[in-house]
Write a protein that holds these residues in place. Sequence first.
Motif, PDB file in Angstrom:
ATOM      1  N   CYS A  55     -33.700  -0.570 -20.327  1.00  0.00           N
ATOM      2  CA  CYS A  55     -32.802   0.325 -19.615  1.00  0.00           C
ATOM      3  C   CYS A  55     -33.613   1.471 -19.003  1.00  0.00           C
ATOM      4  CB  CYS A  55     -31.754   0.925 -20.553  1.00  0.00           C
ATOM      5  SG  CYS A  55     -30.540  -0.261 -21.146  1.00  0.00           S
TER       6      CYS A  55
ATOM      7  N   ARG B 166     -31.504   7.675 -15.673  1.00  0.00           N
ATOM      8  CA  ARG B 166     -31.882   8.440 -14.487  1.00  0.00           C
ATOM      9  C   ARG B 166     -30.916   9.608 -14.312  1.00  0.00           C
ATOM     10  NH1 ARG B 166     -32.874   5.136  -9.335  1.00  0.00           N
ATOM     11  NH2 ARG B 166     -30.731   4.539  -9.678  1.00  0.00           N
ATOM     12  N   ASN B 167     -31.498  10.722 -13.904  1.00  0.00           N
ATOM     13  CA  ASN B 167     -30.716  11.903 -13.591  1.00  0.00           C
ATOM     14  C   ASN B 167     -31.293  12.473 -12.299  1.00  0.00           C
ATOM     15  OD1 ASN B 167     -30.363  14.966 -13.588  1.00  0.00           O
ATOM     16  ND2 ASN B 167     -28.909  14.338 -15.166  1.00  0.00           N
ATOM     17  N   GLU B 168     -30.532  12.369 -11.222  1.00  0.00           N
ATOM     18  CA  GLU B 168     -31.063  12.790  -9.917  1.00  0.00           C
ATOM     19  C   GLU B 168     -31.432  14.262  -9.869  1.00  0.00           C
ATOM     20  OE1 GLU B 168     -29.565  11.643  -6.133  1.00  0.00           O
ATOM     21  OE2 GLU B 168     -28.824   9.739  -6.935  1.00  0.00           O
TER      22      GLU B 168
ATOM     23  N   LEU C 253     -26.733  -0.381 -12.138  1.00  0.00           N
ATOM     24  CA  LEU C 253     -26.024   0.708 -12.790  1.00  0.00           C
ATOM     25  C   LEU C 253     -24.998   0.131 -13.758  1.00  0.00           C
ATOM     26  CD1 LEU C 253     -25.395   3.753 -13.012  1.00  0.00           C
ATOM     27  CD2 LEU C 253     -23.773   3.435 -11.142  1.00  0.00           C
TER      28      LEU C 253
ATOM     29  N   GLU D  61     -22.184   5.664 -15.820  1.00  0.00           N
ATOM     30  CA  GLU D  61     -22.610   6.957 -15.287  1.00  0.00           C
ATOM     31  C   GLU D  61     -21.690   8.038 -15.837  1.00  0.00           C
ATOM     32  OE1 GLU D  61     -23.353   8.902 -10.864  1.00  0.00           O
ATOM     33  OE2 GLU D  61     -22.219   7.054 -11.056  1.00  0.00           O
ATOM     34  N   ARG D  62     -22.282   9.194 -16.137  1.00  0.00           N
ATOM     35  CA  ARG D  62     -21.467  10.315 -16.619  1.00  0.00           C
ATOM     36  C   ARG D  62     -22.243  11.613 -16.447  1.00  0.00           C
ATOM     37  NH1 ARG D  62     -18.293  10.753 -22.344  1.00  0.00           N
ATOM     38  NH2 ARG D  62     -17.771  12.942 -22.189  1.00  0.00           N
TER      39      ARG D  62
ATOM     40  N   TYR E 253     -25.851  11.610 -15.361  1.00  0.00           N
ATOM     41  CA  TYR E 253     -26.749  10.660 -16.018  1.00  0.00           C
ATOM     42  C   TYR E 253     -26.310   9.241 -15.678  1.00  0.00           C
ATOM     43  CZ  TYR E 253     -28.585  14.469 -18.778  1.00  0.00           C
ATOM     44  OH  TYR E 253     -29.181  15.647 -19.155  1.00  0.00           O
ATOM     45  N   GLU E 254     -27.255   8.447 -15.262  1.00  0.00           N
ATOM     46  CA  GLU E 254     -27.010   7.030 -14.979  1.00  0.00           C
ATOM     47  C   GLU E 254     -27.783   6.206 -15.994  1.00  0.00           C
ATOM     48  OE1 GLU E 254     -26.874   7.385 -10.110  1.00  0.00           O
ATOM     49  OE2 GLU E 254     -28.665   6.626 -11.085  1.00  0.00           O
TER      50      GLU E 254
ATOM     51  N   LEU F  51     -29.086   2.538 -16.325  1.00  0.00           N
ATOM     52  CA  LEU F  51     -29.314   1.294 -15.602  1.00  0.00           C
ATOM     53  C   LEU F  51     -29.811   0.240 -16.582  1.00  0.00           C
ATOM     54  CD1 LEU F  51     -30.541   3.856 -13.716  1.00  0.00           C
ATOM     55  CD2 LEU F  51     -30.434   2.013 -12.069  1.00  0.00           C
TER      56      LEU F  51
END
Length: 160
Positions: free
Chosen positions: A110, A113-115, A145, A148-149, A152-153, A155
């Motif tokens: 996994c 990811r956090n943009e 994906l 998401e929350r 935070y994603e 994947l």
Amino acid sequence: LVVGVAAVSGYAWARDIPRLRATYESQVPLELPGAERIRLPARDVETYRWLVEDIRQRCDGFFGIPMYPSLYFWTGYEPPTTAFDAWIAVFDEAWELEAVERIREYERACIVRNEQGQRFWTARLRDGGREDGPIERYARDEFTLAVERDGYELLTSTPP
């Protein structure tokens, strides 16, 4: 003079102790391994608990874009590399290629990811703009994906 400044600073800080304690006590205990004394706003606690639980259910290993070292303590997983949160700004493409190979070793890999976190570190890139390196391409091409929350994603690796 130095002693006087230190005394005034100490007094000002001490005066804030009741307010700081009230703020701490008004927040929610995180209650994750290694974070027994950490208290955060309820929404943050819910997000971190959700993320840890989803990682445990869906993944046998993970990597963060950017790295989130606390997640390894909270999940009980070993990190695939010796990376730390600033890896995006510090390591070169060769290091990223090696990291991709280490992530591939997981059966249920996994990526977290956090943009917002990614933008924070890519703004500090030492090479002036390498934003689409091997790890980002690997995440884009071989992961989907799952959930998401709150930015935070999670994947999960796409089955072959």
